[in-house]
Motif scaffolding. Structure first.
Motif, mmCIF file in Angstrom:
data_model
loop_
_atom_site.group_PDB
_atom_site.id
_atom_site.type_symbol
_atom_site.label_atom_id
_atom_site.label_comp_id
_atom_site.label_asym_id
_atom_site.label_seq_id
_atom_site.Cartn_x
_atom_site.Cartn_y
_atom_site.Cartn_z
ATOM 1 N N ARG A 152 1.151 -1.136 0.176
ATOM 2 C CA ARG A 152 0.174 -0.099 -0.107
ATOM 3 C C ARG A 152 1.065 1.895 0.248
ATOM 4 O O ARG A 152 1.073 2.068 -0.823
ATOM 5 C CB ARG A 152 -0.597 -0.537 1.384
ATOM 6 C CG ARG A 152 -1.555 1.299 1.420
ATOM 7 C CD ARG A 152 -2.347 1.230 2.338
ATOM 8 N NE ARG A 152 -1.094 1.841 3.928
ATOM 9 C CZ ARG A 152 -1.218 2.465 4.059
ATOM 10 N NH1 ARG A 152 -1.655 3.500 3.669
ATOM 11 N NH2 ARG A 152 0.018 2.909 5.685
ATOM 12 N N ARG A 153 1.733 1.400 0.890
ATOM 13 C CA ARG A 153 2.749 2.162 1.057
ATOM 14 C C ARG A 153 3.682 2.973 -0.107
ATOM 15 O O ARG A 153 3.957 3.418 -0.835
ATOM 16 C CB ARG A 153 3.487 2.466 2.444
ATOM 17 C CG ARG A 153 3.315 2.595 3.202
ATOM 18 C CD ARG A 153 4.406 2.712 4.580
ATOM 19 N NE ARG A 153 4.196 3.139 5.681
ATOM 20 C CZ ARG A 153 3.504 2.565 6.625
ATOM 21 N NH1 ARG A 153 3.316 1.371 6.611
ATOM 22 N NH2 ARG A 153 3.195 2.762 8.370
ATOM 23 N N LEU A 154 4.138 1.657 -1.074
ATOM 24 C CA LEU A 154 5.161 1.698 -2.113
ATOM 25 C C LEU A 154 4.248 2.010 -3.235
ATOM 26 O O LEU A 154 4.332 2.838 -4.369
ATOM 27 C CB LEU A 154 5.419 -0.031 -2.431
ATOM 28 C CG LEU A 154 6.808 -0.027 -3.784
ATOM 29 C CD1 LEU A 154 7.223 1.763 -3.233
ATOM 30 C CD2 LEU A 154 7.431 -1.129 -3.296
ATOM 31 N N GLU A 155 2.451 1.826 -3.264
ATOM 32 C CA GLU A 155 1.786 1.770 -4.575
ATOM 33 C C GLU A 155 1.220 3.910 -4.563
ATOM 34 O O GLU A 155 1.599 4.085 -5.235
ATOM 35 C CB GLU A 155 0.373 1.027 -4.423
ATOM 36 C CG GLU A 155 0.947 -0.524 -5.044
ATOM 37 C CD GLU A 155 -0.476 -0.731 -4.490
ATOM 38 O OE1 GLU A 155 -0.675 -2.127 -5.507
ATOM 39 O OE2 GLU A 155 -1.370 -1.197 -3.955
ATOM 40 N N ARG A 156 1.264 3.897 -3.357
ATOM 41 C CA ARG A 156 1.193 5.437 -2.702
ATOM 42 C C ARG A 156 2.182 6.301 -3.034
ATOM 43 O O ARG A 156 2.230 7.247 -4.069
ATOM 44 C CB ARG A 156 0.597 5.312 -1.793
ATOM 45 C CG ARG A 156 0.266 7.092 -0.984
ATOM 46 C CD ARG A 156 -0.723 7.884 -2.382
ATOM 47 N NE ARG A 156 -1.352 7.081 -2.283
ATOM 48 C CZ ARG A 156 -2.278 7.540 -3.349
ATOM 49 N NH1 ARG A 156 -1.648 8.288 -4.406
ATOM 50 N NH2 ARG A 156 -3.528 6.484 -4.014
ATOM 51 N N VAL A 157 3.530 5.775 -2.884
ATOM 52 C CA VAL A 157 4.586 6.442 -3.632
ATOM 53 C C VAL A 157 4.800 6.227 -5.351
ATOM 54 O O VAL A 157 4.967 7.823 -5.513
ATOM 55 C CB VAL A 157 6.192 5.990 -3.253
ATOM 56 C CG1 VAL A 157 7.384 6.162 -3.778
ATOM 57 C CG2 VAL A 157 5.866 5.819 -1.896
ATOM 58 N N VAL A 158 4.719 5.388 -5.353
ATOM 59 C CA VAL A 158 4.459 5.364 -7.331
ATOM 60 C C VAL A 158 3.268 6.771 -7.615
ATOM 61 O O VAL A 158 3.660 7.499 -8.967
ATOM 62 C CB VAL A 158 4.370 4.137 -7.830
ATOM 63 C CG1 VAL A 158 3.940 3.947 -9.105
ATOM 64 C CG2 VAL A 158 5.575 3.160 -7.414
ATOM 65 N N ALA A 159 1.920 6.129 -7.099
ATOM 66 C CA ALA A 159 0.949 6.790 -8.379
ATOM 67 C C ALA A 159 1.031 8.544 -7.820
ATOM 68 O O ALA A 159 0.956 9.184 -8.553
ATOM 69 C CB ALA A 159 -0.533 6.689 -7.127
ATOM 70 N N ASN A 160 1.242 8.956 -6.149
ATOM 71 C CA ASN A 160 1.814 10.572 -6.169
ATOM 72 C C ASN A 160 3.001 11.069 -6.815
ATOM 73 O O ASN A 160 2.716 11.915 -7.601
ATOM 74 C CB ASN A 160 2.508 10.966 -4.868
ATOM 75 C CG ASN A 160 0.976 10.191 -3.660
ATOM 76 O OD1 ASN A 160 0.155 10.158 -4.175
ATOM 77 N ND2 ASN A 160 1.201 11.040 -2.562
ATOM 78 N N LEU A 161 4.066 10.069 -7.077
ATOM 79 C CA LEU A 161 4.852 10.335 -8.272
ATOM 80 C C LEU A 161 4.510 10.639 -9.540
ATOM 81 O O LEU A 161 4.725 12.088 -10.383
ATOM 82 C CB LEU A 161 6.101 9.559 -7.715
ATOM 83 C CG LEU A 161 7.153 9.758 -6.387
ATOM 84 C CD1 LEU A 161 8.820 8.947 -6.640
ATOM 85 C CD2 LEU A 161 7.743 11.355 -6.775
ATOM 86 N N VAL A 162 3.815 10.066 -9.726
ATOM 87 C CA VAL A 162 3.238 10.511 -11.359
ATOM 88 C C VAL A 162 2.350 11.301 -11.320
ATOM 89 O O VAL A 162 2.032 12.018 -12.547
ATOM 90 C CB VAL A 162 2.851 8.997 -11.228
ATOM 91 C CG1 VAL A 162 1.718 9.003 -13.007
ATOM 92 C CG2 VAL A 162 3.303 7.351 -11.403
ATOM 93 N N GLU A 163 1.262 11.663 -11.017
ATOM 94 C CA GLU A 163 0.394 12.609 -10.498
ATOM 95 C C GLU A 163 1.029 14.073 -10.625
ATOM 96 O O GLU A 163 0.944 14.577 -10.577
ATOM 97 C CB GLU A 163 -0.547 12.265 -8.944
ATOM 98 C CG GLU A 163 -1.677 11.113 -9.670
ATOM 99 C CD GLU A 163 -2.108 10.898 -8.307
ATOM 100 O OE1 GLU A 163 -2.746 11.383 -7.648
ATOM 101 O OE2 GLU A 163 -2.945 9.696 -8.559
ATOM 102 N N ASN A 164 2.067 13.967 -9.213
ATOM 103 C CA ASN A 164 3.130 15.290 -9.051
ATOM 104 C C ASN A 164 3.490 15.238 -10.940
ATOM 105 O O ASN A 164 3.787 16.848 -10.763
ATOM 106 C CB ASN A 164 4.455 14.442 -8.389
ATOM 107 C CG ASN A 164 4.904 15.850 -8.509
ATOM 108 O OD1 ASN A 164 4.271 17.511 -7.732
ATOM 109 N ND2 ASN A 164 6.210 16.569 -9.435
ATOM 110 N N ALA A 165 3.940 14.069 -11.639
ATOM 111 C CA ALA A 165 4.596 14.641 -12.953
ATOM 112 C C ALA A 165 3.618 15.194 -13.875
ATOM 113 O O ALA A 165 3.362 15.709 -14.742
ATOM 114 C CB ALA A 165 5.095 14.012 -13.375
ATOM 115 N N GLU A 166 2.152 14.425 -13.604
ATOM 116 C CA GLU A 166 1.572 14.656 -14.445
ATOM 117 C C GLU A 166 0.741 16.137 -14.430
ATOM 118 O O GLU A 166 0.032 16.909 -15.161
ATOM 119 C CB GLU A 166 -0.008 13.133 -14.770
ATOM 120 C CG GLU A 166 0.254 11.849 -15.218
ATOM 121 C CD GLU A 166 0.600 12.525 -16.311
ATOM 122 O OE1 GLU A 166 -0.825 12.182 -16.965
ATOM 123 O OE2 GLU A 166 0.913 12.163 -17.184
#
Length: 237
Positions: free
Chosen positions: A131-145
């Motif tokens: 859960r934590r690692l998926e949130r890390v990835v999602a937040n970094l991609v959403e930040n880029a988007e």
């Protein structure tokens, strides 16, 4: 001296109680928001599916409302994530195949395939809280988007502590002076050049920093060759 010590102890206890109450408040508010938010999102999806039937003058306001609802959704998700950590959620570690987890989370957050996996990382495994690692990835991609002109690529390779994951965007990059501060809570900013008031309230990257530290990993931002920002995540395998 004893009076000073007692005063310091009382201050510490009061501060601890305040932090705990603040965490509970954020958690309670976030949970209360989930139901009406889901109702609004479902209603917006229904409207979006019939947008061609709307008068032309209404379509633009509806699109703007949809964008605001998406930002609201991300805010609620981030608040729930923060409150979990503040309430002492210890999480759990399990063996995961890192390339599979990164690909699924990054492509889902971007809404399109953006992940490239090097051959040396295809079967690389590590102990992680999914859960934590998926949130890390999602937040970094959403930040880029949202702030970096779009996510150009997410790459997964072996190296460093074990796995190196790079998140490339198409924005103007992050000034050197801001590269540590953007991971602070409530620090507005990102890898975009838009005004600070247009970049959210600054929770997404602070969550990234906390969850990466939980995994004993590192996160940094640097320049992407050819322009843009590159967030580099290293995790121990």
């Amino acid at each position: 001296m004893s009076a000073l010590v007692r005063s310091a102890n009382r201050t510490a206890v009061n501060l601890e109680q305040y932090v705990a109450a603040d965490a509970r408040f954020a958690a309670d508010i976030s949970h209360e928001l989930r139901t009406p938010l889901m109702t609004m999102l479902n209603s917006m999806e229904l409207i979006h599916n019939h947008r061609d039937e709307l008068p032309a003058a209404v379509r633009e306001p509806v699109e703007l409302l949809g964008e605001d609802l998406e930002r609201f959704r991300r805010l609620v998700v981030d608040l729930l994530e923060i409150s979990r950590d503040d309430e002492g959620d210890e999480g759990s570690r399990e063996t995961v195949r890192i390339a599979d987890l990164i690909r699924a989370a990054a492509d889902a957050a971007a809404g399109r395939p953006v992940t490239e996996v090097a051959s040396d990382a295809a079967v690389l495994s590590l102990k992680a809280d999914k859960r934590r690692l998926e949130r890390v990835v999602a937040n970094l991609v959403e930040n880029a988007e949202g702030h970096g002109g779009g996510c150009e690529r997410v790459s997964v390779a072996a190296g460093g502590l074990g796995a190196i994951i790079q998140f490339d965007d198409a924005g103007p990059g992050v000034p050197i002076a801001d590269r540590d501060r953007i991971f602070e809570r409530f620090r507005r900013g990102g890898s975009g050049g838009r005004p600070a008031q247009d970049r959210g309230i600054g929770l997404g990257l602070s969550i990234v920093a906390r969850h990466v530290a939980w995994h004993n990993g590192t996160i940094r931002v640097e320049d992407r060759p050819g322009g843009g920002a590159r967030f580099v995540l290293e995790l121990p395998a």
